[in-house]
Structure formats: structure tokens, C-alpha cells
Design a protein around this motif. Structure first.
Motif, PDB file in Angstrom:
ATOM      1  N   VAL A 233       0.866  -1.180   0.000  1.00 40.22           N
ATOM      2  CA  VAL A 233       0.000   0.000   0.000  1.00 40.22           C
ATOM      3  C   VAL A 233       0.900   1.227   0.000  1.00 40.22           C
ATOM      4  CG1 VAL A 233      -1.898  -1.137   1.208  1.00 40.22           C
ATOM      5  CG2 VAL A 233      -0.139   0.050   2.531  1.00 40.22           C
ATOM      6  N   PRO A 234       0.423   2.309  -0.589  1.00 39.10           N
ATOM      7  CA  PRO A 234       1.208   3.548  -0.515  1.00 39.10           C
ATOM      8  C   PRO A 234       1.461   3.894   0.952  1.00 39.10           C
ATOM      9  CG  PRO A 234      -0.605   3.775  -2.078  1.00 39.10           C
ATOM     10  CD  PRO A 234      -0.823   2.481  -1.357  1.00 39.10           C
ATOM     11  N   THR A 235       2.709   4.030   1.309  1.00 38.84           N
ATOM     12  CA  THR A 235       3.071   4.135   2.725  1.00 38.84           C
ATOM     13  C   THR A 235       3.900   5.379   2.972  1.00 38.84           C
ATOM     14  OG1 THR A 235       3.094   1.715   2.891  1.00 38.84           O
ATOM     15  CG2 THR A 235       4.236   2.938   4.639  1.00 38.84           C
ATOM     16  N   ALA A 236       3.572   6.059   4.079  1.00 44.67           N
ATOM     17  CA  ALA A 236       4.366   7.203   4.539  1.00 44.67           C
ATOM     18  C   ALA A 236       4.924   6.869   5.911  1.00 44.67           C
ATOM     19  CB  ALA A 236       3.496   8.451   4.611  1.00 44.67           C
ATOM     20  N   LEU A 237       6.240   6.782   6.003  1.00 44.37           N
ATOM     21  CA  LEU A 237       6.877   6.625   7.307  1.00 44.37           C
ATOM     22  C   LEU A 237       7.165   8.017   7.840  1.00 44.37           C
ATOM     23  CD1 LEU A 237       9.459   3.772   6.540  1.00 44.37           C
ATOM     24  CD2 LEU A 237       7.102   3.600   7.313  1.00 44.37           C
ATOM     25  N   VAL A 238       6.592   8.330   8.980  1.00 40.27           N
ATOM     26  CA  VAL A 238       6.720   9.702   9.477  1.00 40.27           C
ATOM     27  C   VAL A 238       7.278   9.717  10.901  1.00 40.27           C
ATOM     28  CG1 VAL A 238       4.826  10.539   8.028  1.00 40.27           C
ATOM     29  CG2 VAL A 238       4.344   9.730  10.350  1.00 40.27           C
ATOM     30  N   GLY A 239       8.009  10.778  11.189  1.00 42.22           N
ATOM     31  CA  GLY A 239       8.441  11.022  12.564  1.00 42.22           C
ATOM     32  C   GLY A 239       9.727  10.340  12.964  1.00 42.22           C
ATOM     33  N   ALA A 240      10.280   9.499  12.097  1.00 36.62           N
ATOM     34  CA  ALA A 240      11.485   8.752  12.452  1.00 36.62           C
ATOM     35  C   ALA A 240      12.740   9.517  12.056  1.00 36.62           C
ATOM     36  CB  ALA A 240      11.473   7.383  11.777  1.00 36.62           C
ATOM     37  N   THR A 241      13.865   9.077  12.615  1.00 34.97           N
ATOM     38  CA  THR A 241      15.164   9.531  12.126  1.00 34.97           C
ATOM     39  C   THR A 241      15.521   8.686  10.918  1.00 34.97           C
ATOM     40  OG1 THR A 241      15.847  10.098  14.367  1.00 34.97           O
ATOM     41  CG2 THR A 241      17.586   9.875  12.714  1.00 34.97           C
ATOM     42  N   ILE A 242      15.823   9.361   9.820  1.00 36.02           N
ATOM     43  CA  ILE A 242      16.083   8.645   8.569  1.00 36.02           C
ATOM     44  C   ILE A 242      17.571   8.680   8.253  1.00 36.02           C
ATOM     45  CG2 ILE A 242      15.678   8.629   6.071  1.00 36.02           C
ATOM     46  CD1 ILE A 242      12.983  10.078   6.741  1.00 36.02           C
ATOM     47  N   TYR A 243      18.137   7.523   8.008  1.00 36.26           N
ATOM     48  CA  TYR A 243      19.454   7.424   7.376  1.00 36.26           C
ATOM     49  C   TYR A 243      19.201   6.965   5.944  1.00 36.26           C
ATOM     50  CZ  TYR A 243      21.620   7.578  12.026  1.00 36.26           C
ATOM     51  OH  TYR A 243      22.037   7.954  13.270  1.00 36.26           O
ATOM     52  N   ASP A 244      19.618   7.775   4.979  1.00 37.39           N
ATOM     53  CA  ASP A 244      19.255   7.424   3.596  1.00 37.39           C
ATOM     54  C   ASP A 244      20.222   6.426   2.960  1.00 37.39           C
ATOM     55  OD1 ASP A 244      21.492   8.911   2.911  1.00 37.39           O
ATOM     56  OD2 ASP A 244      20.376  10.541   1.949  1.00 37.39           O
ATOM     57  N   GLY A 245      21.299   6.073   3.669  1.00 42.24           N
ATOM     58  CA  GLY A 245      22.251   5.104   3.132  1.00 42.24           C
ATOM     59  C   GLY A 245      23.359   5.764   2.338  1.00 42.24           C
ATOM     60  N   ALA A 246      23.117   6.981   1.864  1.00 42.24           N
ATOM     61  CA  ALA A 246      24.105   7.707   1.054  1.00 42.24           C
ATOM     62  C   ALA A 246      24.794   8.786   1.879  1.00 42.24           C
ATOM     63  CB  ALA A 246      23.419   8.324  -0.158  1.00 42.24           C
ATOM     64  N   GLY A 247      24.708   8.673   3.199  1.00 42.55           N
ATOM     65  CA  GLY A 247      25.377   9.630   4.069  1.00 42.55           C
ATOM     66  C   GLY A 247      24.469  10.687   4.647  1.00 42.55           C
ATOM     67  N   GLY A 248      23.209  10.687   4.246  1.00 38.67           N
ATOM     68  CA  GLY A 248      22.281  11.688   4.738  1.00 38.67           C
ATOM     69  C   GLY A 248      21.543  11.238   5.987  1.00 38.67           C
ATOM     70  N   ARG A 249      21.202  12.226   6.820  1.00 35.51           N
ATOM     71  CA  ARG A 249      20.441  11.951   8.032  1.00 35.51           C
ATOM     72  C   ARG A 249      19.372  13.027   8.156  1.00 35.51           C
ATOM     73  NH1 ARG A 249      21.979  10.356  13.987  1.00 35.51           N
ATOM     74  NH2 ARG A 249      20.304  11.358  15.145  1.00 35.51           N
ATOM     75  N   ILE A 250      18.142  12.619   8.396  1.00 35.31           N
ATOM     76  CA  ILE A 250      17.047  13.566   8.549  1.00 35.31           C
ATOM     77  C   ILE A 250      16.325  13.252   9.850  1.00 35.31           C
ATOM     78  CG2 ILE A 250      14.942  14.503   7.540  1.00 35.31           C
ATOM     79  CD1 ILE A 250      15.888  13.316   4.835  1.00 35.31           C
ATOM     80  N   GLU A 251      16.274  14.244  10.737  1.00 32.43           N
ATOM     81  CA  GLU A 251      15.508  14.082  11.970  1.00 32.43           C
ATOM     82  C   GLU A 251      14.033  14.336  11.667  1.00 32.43           C
ATOM     83  OE1 GLU A 251      16.857  13.181  14.777  1.00 32.43           O
ATOM     84  OE2 GLU A 251      18.984  13.450  14.289  1.00 32.43           O
ATOM     85  N   ASN A 252      13.167  13.582  12.352  1.00 36.60           N
ATOM     86  CA  ASN A 252      11.728  13.762  12.155  1.00 36.60           C
ATOM     87  C   ASN A 252      11.409  13.793  10.662  1.00 36.60           C
ATOM     88  OD1 ASN A 252       9.045  14.153  12.667  1.00 36.60           O
ATOM     89  ND2 ASN A 252       9.221  16.362  13.043  1.00 36.60           N
ATOM     90  N   GLY A 253      11.884  12.775   9.972  1.00 33.46           N
ATOM     91  CA  GLY A 253      11.779  12.755   8.521  1.00 33.46           C
ATOM     92  C   GLY A 253      10.539  12.032   8.017  1.00 33.46           C
ATOM     93  N   THR A 254      10.406  12.078   6.714  1.00 40.63           N
ATOM     94  CA  THR A 254       9.290  11.413   6.046  1.00 40.63           C
ATOM     95  C   THR A 254       9.835  10.628   4.854  1.00 40.63           C
ATOM     96  OG1 THR A 254       7.831  13.227   6.666  1.00 40.63           O
ATOM     97  CG2 THR A 254       7.055  11.757   4.915  1.00 40.63           C
ATOM     98  N   VAL A 255       9.399   9.397   4.743  1.00 44.36           N
ATOM     99  CA  VAL A 255       9.721   8.590   3.557  1.00 44.36           C
ATOM    100  C   VAL A 255       8.397   8.176   2.926  1.00 44.36           C
ATOM    101  CG1 VAL A 255      10.805   6.495   2.646  1.00 44.36           C
ATOM    102  CG2 VAL A 255      11.860   7.713   4.558  1.00 44.36           C
ATOM    103  N   LEU A 256       8.240   8.456   1.651  1.00 47.62           N
ATOM    104  CA  LEU A 256       7.030   8.058   0.928  1.00 47.62           C
ATOM    105  C   LEU A 256       7.386   6.991  -0.097  1.00 47.62           C
ATOM    106  CD1 LEU A 256       5.535  11.594   0.091  1.00 47.62           C
ATOM    107  CD2 LEU A 256       5.098  10.183   2.112  1.00 47.62           C
ATOM    108  N   PHE A 257       6.610   5.923  -0.120  1.00 47.16           N
ATOM    109  CA  PHE A 257       6.791   4.958  -1.203  1.00 47.16           C
ATOM    110  C   PHE A 257       5.449   4.389  -1.639  1.00 47.16           C
ATOM    111  CE2 PHE A 257       7.893   2.684   2.781  1.00 47.16           C
ATOM    112  CZ  PHE A 257       7.060   1.576   2.747  1.00 47.16           C
ATOM    113  N   ARG A 258       5.368   4.066  -2.923  1.00 51.68           N
ATOM    114  CA  ARG A 258       4.164   3.452  -3.486  1.00 51.68           C
ATOM    115  C   ARG A 258       4.556   2.726  -4.758  1.00 51.68           C
ATOM    116  NH1 ARG A 258       0.116   8.045  -4.140  1.00 51.68           N
ATOM    117  NH2 ARG A 258      -1.276   6.262  -4.360  1.00 51.68           N
TER     118      ARG A 258
END
Lengths: 458, 458
Positions: B52-77
């Protein structure tokens, strides 16, 4: 974070310590003290060490005039206790000449005594000392027979004298491996085992080998070390249908009398039951289960039998048919049933992963339907519980008055991945932490060879 | 007791034989090959499962390419990452998953696994990773040995967050054969696991294993110089084939020609620094490149050479000492490589280690910090995500959280570099394949049906 104060040794660099360094009196202050007894850590705690022993543990300020080591809020634990190891028995695993863990071509089995084979100066011991392990049980692996021989309790101190207690326990394999060693069947392993114990029982009687209770005064070695029954010149006649050598039979006398613990390698639930049932035939057996991947299926029975377990911490795959039910929740479930469980150091890549394994069991507490350990329980599973199983209850693996001054000051939560000791003490003596690996790290800190080859960098 | 057993079986049985490889190029075979290879007869039949189209919200995101986002959002569908950003991203049309206090990373990737070709139960009938009948077997393909019912796949998913992995032949042979890259999705067939568009890898091994295995059979190679002689002659003959019309079907030479064409990536099991340097020269001599050295316990001694040659090192955090060529393994290997500007991948070569690649990376990071090499968490995440994907030639499809890439995502219940954290949810191509909160959302292999512990937390 550990402050620099900790790194500036209170009484000289660890490197300057000689092998015969005397124990110091000191107090570690401003520490997060985890005593190893299963309790949760004490913030702002202190530990006093006098004459090589812990004399006080508390929170606040110690009222002693000894040199103080300010832990800067860092973690202090008892030295870790690794049980069922090959520490001191090899330099390189696959280099047979350097490896004394197996003796499949030996004429002896139960009579093997690991103590004289242990090398206290091996890198193996130095590397694990630097990882915070201060005491261990070392034993040869059953390889030519179901009986692996007699293990020793050692310390990892840099004094050339490792063995605390020789012939502390016997080890036998009664699962899949034992079946293979016995000729291919568990039935044969059990027949061999029973025959061996009966021969030992008979031989002990006929040769009038004195036991712990009846040891003649003139033979008393002066400590709690029982006599080595193999060396008793009992001229007992033996029948012509014996399987055991005289030496092996004598070695099993203290086992059958319950004067020496018997570590039993076993994984499957039904095999565990068969081992527990041995107590009906040989009521004095002092059993310890090793491995016990399916222990959770029979946890209540293990608890009722009062048998401690040295369990594989994270096995969760059917590596063998005897481990179909293995799960990382095994230890947590057994502990919840009242079983005394230590983490098996031989079921990991290196014993220095003990604290990582303990931390993983804490992690399970957050997982639905999983059973783990509390932080305090997890530390106990690599300190006080293996110490108790090793016969060192109250004397090692715990920070409490009367215990050996074995303590480790860590650079972070000791169960967290990557935690390493900053300072290590054994019997109140600060230990050197350098070894082959630390020297390589320093040599290759840079790759500059503009002036001389790396070989001159030492 | 497995660790001890394994330690000594390595030399005897090669149970631990393994290989390793990486490419810094990021080039993949997603586009049509320059040549019309007659070698795709076992194509992937994998299709992403519904999500299902999913939004992960509120987590700390490590994007794997060296990036870090606090309180981030990941959208996938529809199986793909749509957007990665902060809390300002609109989640309209997506099912929100609250990740407050949790962490998100790309799916974990293991570049070095033998799941399926050395599956559990570890019985002789399952020993399918080494065609140890000739020193060079470029004609064998690991995919023809993979048993998709290996329970190890399920543990790697649930405990390790592993979404993709490379299955290699073992390291008994100088040239062990082709690897296969899999999606960690349960399947009735290996084709149903094959990672669509992943290039083939080619397993090579230098050092002790080939010379021991074949020297032990009284044949060439029995020395390190024999290893090179056999390799070089084999390459010269392959070059002759590759430069010809390639009309005659020759499975071995087709694989080698694929390497010479740059279409098949070399993953070279190699421990010692001096040997890696020789192998890199051999690659230049023959006109191929080494994508990655696997195991590479001495890579830290030649970080400069590895950087200059753009070769990754796929390594353990702390394995050492189990064989002579592993004697100089140190905890700081990864950190020193990174300091030298060389590529680091953390690998497992173990059905246990694959469940803890995040922890192994954290150990390596901590060792670096202790010697003053500070490596950000966000970069360390790349050691078992994007760097592994690059070296497997699949980095344009997975390995980082970037729009358009496969939605291979792990939601961790805490900091993924902490021992106390575990995957809570794992998505592969946007399909939820594991959920710690849903007892039924965990795979149970055919082998484990009806067995004690079926469906248990593992």
C-alpha cells in the motif's frame, strides 16, 4: 564519556606494571557501578579495592584514603567471566601445531587435564583480557571420546600463572556430537557413559581412592583442591571386560561421587531429559548443561532439577536436527522458569563477543512475544552466574565485599556494541591491555613509509 | 558449541570457505549487455508483492548515502521510493506509519552470504557451495545450488533487516564460479528470488584454501605460486577464447569472458595485504578488475593501494585468528580503510552474522572512534547498504532511500547502530514482508512447518 582523568593512570601507566605487580589499594569513584549480581546499575557509585579484594561498594562518596580513580561517570563492572572456552589453548585455529583443543588420537579421554597445556602468555588470552574478560573456564573439546577431559578455571592476568583451579570440571558430549564420537548413535553414547561411570565407581572403591570427605590429612594439599585421583597408586584388580584405561577410570571417580562438576553438551529437548534422568541412576552427579538450544521446551524440568545451564546465546537456526526449536528467546524463557543460565562463550565467533550477546538478550525485551533478560540479568549471565557455575560464587564475577578485585572500567555501556575496557584490574592488579592487535593498529595508524619501511615503526 | 567446532572444521572441510567482491563503479547490467550473451537461461521470475502507498513519518532517517534527517518522512508506493524529506512532506494519499522515536534505513544488503548453498540444517546433503573437484570451476553457478527453503533467509529478514544478498560459491577453488544476487523474498524457486537486472558476480579465492584443498589431493596448486600459475594460465586461455568468435559453447570460458568484458564482477576472497597487491597486478595483466576483496583482514595495511585501484573491502568487524592468513585481523580495519579513502563494506559470511550486520558495523565504527577516527553514523549505515549495493552492481536500483529506487526499507525500533535495536518492519519493493507486531507477518520455510517452534520468534 570517559574523561581524560581515567586515561591518566592514578598509579602509573599499565604498561609499566611488571608481571609481579602487587595489588594496590584504590577506590573507583564517580562511576556507574553494575555489580553483576543481577541488579540494575548504581549511578554515582564507588568501589573500594583493598589487598586485591573488593571491600566496599556503594553510592556517593567513599570514606577511604586510598588513591582515587575518577571514572568520570563511566561504567564499572566486575571482570567478565567466559565459560566453556579454549582460551590459552591455541594461537591459530587451523594451525594444528599451535592448537591444543582436541586430541582425537590420544589414548586417554576423561584423564586429560587441560591445566598444563594453558599458555597464559598467548595472544589469545591477551586479546581477551583487553576485551574485559578476567576469568574463564578452559577445556578441551570431546574429540576422541564422549569425554573431553578436565577443564580448568583460569584468570587472564599478566602474571604467567593462569590456573586458579585445575580439574574443576569434566566435560562430556551426549547429543549429536557425542553420538558420532560413540560410534554413531546416542544409544551408544549413553551406554558408554553408564559403563564409564560404573567402572569409575567400582575402581574408586577397589583402589580405596579417598574422596573429599575422607581425605587423609597427610595428603591434604593445603587448600580446597581435591587430590588428583589419577595419581593414587591403588593396586585394585580390574576385570577383563573394562573399556576405560585405569587413568580415565580414576579421573571419573570425583565425577561419579559428585565432587567434580560434569558439564554435559546437549541440545535437543529429549536429550536434555535423558541427561536429567541420569541423576536417578547416579544421584550424586553434579550436572551442568552446555548448549541446551531446546532448553526452553523443558525449562520447568531443568529448573526443578536445579541444574544450571551454559546456553548458546543467540542460536536461532536449525543448524542440526537437534536444534530445530532453537530461538534467541531460549535463555529468557529458561531464566523466567527459574533456571540459572550463563551465556556459552564457545557459541560465538570469539569470547570477546560475550557482552554483545548479552546486549542482544536485553534487546529482546522490546520485541513482542520474545523473551529476553533485563540489563542486570544479562550482565549477570556473563559475570556472576558463570562465576557461580565455575565454583567462584561470591569470589569473582561480582562487585561485593570479599570478591576478587576484578573490575573493568568501560568506555561506554558495557553491553553496547563496540564497548571496550579503558582499564582492567585482576585481583586488584592493573593489567596491561596491549597485544598483537593493538600494536598492529598503531603501526598502521598511517601508511607513511617516506623515511623508512613500516618494519621500523615499533 | 558450534563456534569451536566450526573453528576447527574450517581447515578440514572448508565449511567457512568464502569470497568477496565490490565495485566502486556503480555500473550495473540493468541496460542490455553490450554483447548478446547466451547465458540468461534461468531468468528472474520475481515480481514485487502488493503493497500500500506508505508514509513513514516522525522517524530519524538514514538514507544510506550519508544523509540523516531528523523527524523525517519517507514516501513509497507501487514498489518505489517517491520522496524522502522532512516533516513538511505531504502524506496525502499514503497510509501513515508512525516512526516517532524510531529509525529508518534502506534495506540491509549482505554482499557475502552462503544462505541456500550452505543451508541449515548443516548436513552433508546440504553442502552445495564448493565444487571442490578442480581448482578452477568458472562453469558452476551458485544459483543452481541455492535451496530457497533455507530457514536462514527468514532470520536474515526478521532479525537483520536484510532485503538483498549475494550468494557466493565457497572458496575451495581459485575460481569458484558465478554468484547470484537475490531479493530476500520467500519463494518456491530460486528464480523467484533472483534480483532482476543484477549482474553476475564471479567468486575467486587466493591464499590458503585452494592450495590446501588441491595440495591435499596431491595436485596443483599446492603453493601460493601455484595459485597464481593456474590463475594466469586460465586467464590467458580465456582471453584467447574471448578474442575469438566465441562460437563454441564453453561454460567456463563464457564466464571468464564475461569478466573480461566487465559484465561480471569479481569478488575475490583474500586475506593478506601482500596477496591482494599481487592479485590487483594480475587483474591488470589480464585486463579485468577486482570489484571487491572479501574478508580482507589485512586491507588496512594497503588502504592507499585499494583506494588507487578503486577496490572495495568487504570485511568482518572482528574475526581473527582462525587461520594463519587471518592472524593480523584487527578491529580497526574498517576505520583505517575509511581514513585512507578506500571503500568499506561490512559482510557476514555467516547465517548468524547476517542477522547483525548493523551491529558489526557499529563495532567497527567504535574501534575507529577509540583511535581518533570519527565516522558519522549516517556514513556507517552505508557500509551495509549503499556500498554493498555498489559493489554488487545494483546501486542504481537499491541501497539508498532515493526517489525512483526500489522501496527496500527497514523501520528499526531504535538506533540501528545500537545492540538494543531490532527491525520492527521490513518492506521489499514496497511490500511489507516482516512485521514484529504481527505474528503472522513472518515467513516460515517449508522445512520448519510442523516442527517444534514453528512460527516462533527466532
Amino acid at each position: 564519556m570517559i574523561r581524560a582523568a581515567i586515561l591518566a593512570a592514578a598509579f602509573g601507566s599499565a604498561l609499566a606494571l611488571s608481571a609481579s605487580a602487587a595489588a594496590q589499594n584504590f577506590v573507583v569513584t564517580n562511576a556507574t557501578v553494575a555489580t553483576g549480581d543481577g541488579s540494575e546499575p548504581i549511578e554515582g557509585g564507588y568501589v573500594v579495592v583493598e589487598n586485591g579484594q573488593v571491600t566496599q561498594v556503594g553510592s556517593g562518596t567513599a570514606t577511604v584514603g586510598y588513591p582515587a580513580i575518577d571514572a568520570g561517570g563511566g561504567w564499572v563492572t566486575p571482570g567478565l567471566v567466559a565459560t566453556v572456552t579454549s582460551l590459552g589453548l591455541w594461537d591459530v585455529g587451523a594451525v594444528g601445531e599451535s592448537n591444543d583443543t582436541r586430541a582425537s588420537r590420544s589414548p586417554f579421554s576423561a584423564a586429560l587435564d587441560v591445566a598444563p597445556a594453558i599458555n597464559p602468555n598467548s595472544q589469545h588470552i591477551m586479546i581477551h583480557r583487553a576485551a574485559g574478560i578476567t576469568r574463564a573456564a578452559t577445556v578441551t573439546t570431546p574429540s576422541g571420546s564422549i569425554f573431553g577431559g578436565q577443564g580448568a578455571i583460569i584468570d587472564l592476568g599478566a602474571d604467567g600463572d593462569a590456573v586458579t583451579r585445575a580439574r574443576a570440571f569434566q566435560i562430556v558430549s551426549l547429543g549429536e556430537s557425542g553420538a558420532r564420537l560413540a560410534g554413531g548413535s546416542r544409544a551408544s553414547a549413553h551406554a558408554l557413559f553408564r559403563n564409564a561411570l560404573r567402572e569409575a565407581d567400582r575402581f574408586g572403591e577397589d583402589a580405596r581412592i579417598p574422596g573429599r570427605a575422607s581425605r587423609p590429612a597427610e595428603r591434604d594439599p593445603g587448600d580446597d583442591m581435591p587430590l588428583d585421583p589419577r595419581l593414587v597408586a591403588g593396586n585394585a584388580e580390574r576385570g577383563d571386560d573394562v573399556l576405560l584405561t585405569r587413568f580415565d577410570a580414576a579421573a571419573l571417580v570425583p565425577v561419579v561421587r559428585g565432587e567434580q562438576r560434569l558439564y554435559v553438551e546437549v541440545e535437543r529437548a529429549s536429550d536434555i531429559r535423558s541427561v536429567l534422568a541420569l541423576k536417578r541412576e547416579f544421584p550424586r552427579l553434579d550436572l551442568v548443561l552446555v548448549g541446551a538450544s531446546e532448553g526452553w521446551l523443558v525449562a520447568d524440568e531443568i529448573a526443578a532439577a536445579g541444574v544450571p545451564v551454559i546456553a548458546d546465546g543467540l542460536d536461532d537456526l536449525p543448524e542440526r536436527f537437534e536444534e530445530l526449536a532453537s530461538t534467541q528467546s531460549n535463555i529468557g524463557r529458561m531464566a523466567a522458569a527459574g533456571v540459572k543460565v550463563a551465556i556459552n562463550a564457545s557459541a560465538m565467533e570469539n569470547p570477546r563477543n560475550l557482552n554483545q550477546f548479552a546486549g542482544n538478550l536485553v534487546a529482546l525485551a522490546k520485541m513482542p512475544r520474545a523473551s529476553g533478560l533485563s540489563w542486570g540479568q544479562a550482565l549477570a549471565a556473563i559475570t556472576s552466574i558463570p562465576a557461580e557455575i565455575s565454583g567462584l560464587g561470591g569470589r569473582a564475577g561480582v562487585l561485593a565485599p570479599g570478591a576478587a578485585g576484578d573490575l573493568v572500567i568501560w568506555d561506554k555501556d558495557p553491553l553496547e556494541v563496540g564497548a571496550m575496557p579503558v582499564r582492567v584490574f585482576i585481583d586488584g592488579v592493573e593489567q596491561p591491555l596491549d597485544n598483537h592487535q593493538s600494536r598492529l593498529k598503531e603501526r598502521y595508524r598511517d601508511l607513511d613509509e617516506s623515511r623508512l619501511p613500516k618494519a621500523y615503526d615499533w | 558449541m558450534k563456534a569451536i567446532i566450526r573453528l576447527f572444521s574450517v581447515a578440514a572441510t572448508g565449511a567457512l570457505l568464502a569470497a568477496c567482491a565490490t565495485t566502486g563503479s556503480g555500473e550495473t547490467a540493468r541496460s542490455a549487455s553490450a554483447r548478446d550473451y547466451p547465458d540468461r537461461p534461468y531468468p528472474s521470475t520475481y515480481r514485487p508483492y502488493p503493497g500500500v502507498p506508505t508514509a513513514l513519518v516522525g522517524a530519524t532517517i538514514y538514507d544510506g548515502a550519508g544523509g540523516r534527517i531528523e523527524n523525517g518522512t519517507v514516501l513509497f508506493r507501487d514498489g518505489e521510493i517517491v520522496a524522502v524529506g522532512d516533516a513538511a512532506l505531504s502524506t496525502e494519499g499514503y497510509t501513515r506509519v508512525d516512526g516517532t522515536g524510531k529509525f529508518v534505513t534502506p534495506g540491509v544488503i549482505d554482499i557475502h552470504s552462503h544462505l541456500g548453498d550452505y543451508p541449515t540444517p548443516s548436513v552433508d546433503a546440504h553442502s552445495d557451495g564448493n565444487e571442490a573437484t578442480a581448482p578452477t570451476t568458472p562453469d558452476v553457478w551458485a544459483e543452481h545450488s541455492v535451496w530457497p527453503q533455507d530457514p536462514g533467509f527468514t532470520r536474515a529478514l526478521a532479525n537483520g533487516g536484510v532485503t538483498a544478498l549475494q550468494i557466493l560459491p565457497g572458496s575451495a577453488n581459485l575460481m569458484g564460479g558465478r554468484s547470484v544476487t537475490l531479493k530476500n523474498v520467500p519463494s518456491r524457486t530460486v528464480q523467484g528470488m533472483k534480483f532482476p537486472g543484477a549482474p553476475y558476480g564471479f567468486k575467486m579465492a587466493c591464499g590458503e584454501n585452494p592450495k590446501r584443498v588441491y595440495g591435499g589431493k596431491g595436485r596443483k596448486p599446492s603453493t601460493r605460486m601455484g595459485n597464481f600459475a593456474v590463475n594466469r594460465q586460465t586467464w590467458y586461455e580465456a582471453r584467447e577464447y574471448a578474442d575469438g568468435d566465441r562460437k563454441k559453447r564453453d561454460l567456463a570460458k563464457e564466464t571468464l569472458a564475461g569478466v573480461l568484458d566487465g559484465e561480471i564482477l569479481v569478488h575475490n576472497h583474500c586475506y593478506r595485504a601482500d596477496e591482494m597487491a599481487l592479485v590487483m597486478d594480475m587483474a591488470k595483466e589480464m585486463g579485468y578488475r577486482v570489484t571487491a576483496f572479501h574478508h580482507a583482514v589485512e586491507a588496512y595495511k594497503i588502504g592507499d593501494l585499494l583506494r588507487e585501484n578503486d577496490v572495495c573491502s568487504a570485511i568482518w568487524a572482528d574475526w581473527y585468528g582462525f587461520k594463519m592468513e587471518a592472524y593480523d585481523g584487527i578491529l580497526e580495519n574498517a576505520a583505517l580503510l575509511r581514513q585512507a579513502g578506500a571503500c568499506v563494506v561490512i559482510h557476514s559470511d555467516s547465517d548468524q552474522g547476517i542477522q547483525r550486520l548493523n551491529q558489526e558495523a557499529a563495532k567497527a565504527q567504535a574501534a575507529g572512534a577509540r583511535m581518533g577516527i570519527a565516522i558519522p553514523d549516517a556514513e556507517v549505515i552505508g557500509w551495509f547498504t549503499l556500498n554493498a549495493a555498489k559493489a554488487m552492481g545494483i546501486a542504481d536500483m537499491t541501497g539508498s532511500l532515493e526517489p525512483g529506487k526500489m522501496a527496500d526499507v527497514v523501520l528499526w525500533n531504535g538506533d540501528p547502530l545500537s545492540v538494543y535495536s531490532r527491525p520492527e518492519k521490513v518492506w521489499i519493493d514496497g511490500a511489507l514482508m516482516f512485521d514484529a507486531l504481527d505474528p503472522k507477518r513472518r515467513p516460515v520455510s517449508d522445512f520448519e512447518l510442523g516442527q517444534p517452534g514453528e512460527g516462533d520468534v527466532k
